[in-house]
Design a protein around this motif. Structure first.
Motif: not given
Length: 105
Positions: A53-58
């Motif tokens: 999981a992560g945080r999307p840049w868009f």
């Protein structure tokens, strides 16, 4: 019975171009991540160790991306929260996964 480590309701769950639910649930409990519809039907679940999981840049601050069983999901949390901390649930979700042994992307 163990306590739920993370729970969020009112989550928009998308499988990229397709919206699966606008008021779903994300639950991390007993070492498993579960994505549920607003009616409680399971969309997908996997052991936390197999989740990345992560945080999307868009996307906005309240969004996270999770890969379960080879499928990528975009999770938008805090849509109904108009307060100053809109990123709160997404941040807590990612922290819970990190502490439980999930992979960050």
């Amino acid at each position: 019975m163990s306590e739920t480590e993370f729970s969020a309701t009112g989550v928009r769950i998308e499988r990229w171009a397709r919206s699966l639910t606008r008021a779903g649930q994300v639950i991390v409990k007993d070492g498993r991540l579960a994505l549920l519809t607003s009616y409680g039907r399971e969309i997908d679940s996997a052991p936390v160790a197999a989740v990345s999981a992560g945080r999307p840049w868009f996307a906005g601050a309240g969004a996270a991306v999770a890969r379960l069983n080879g499928t990528r999901y975009r999770l938008t949390m805090g849509q109904r929260n108009h307060g100053p901390d809109k990123a709160g649930p997404a941040h807590r979700f990612l922290e819970t996964l990190r502490r439980a042994g999930g992979r960050m992307i």
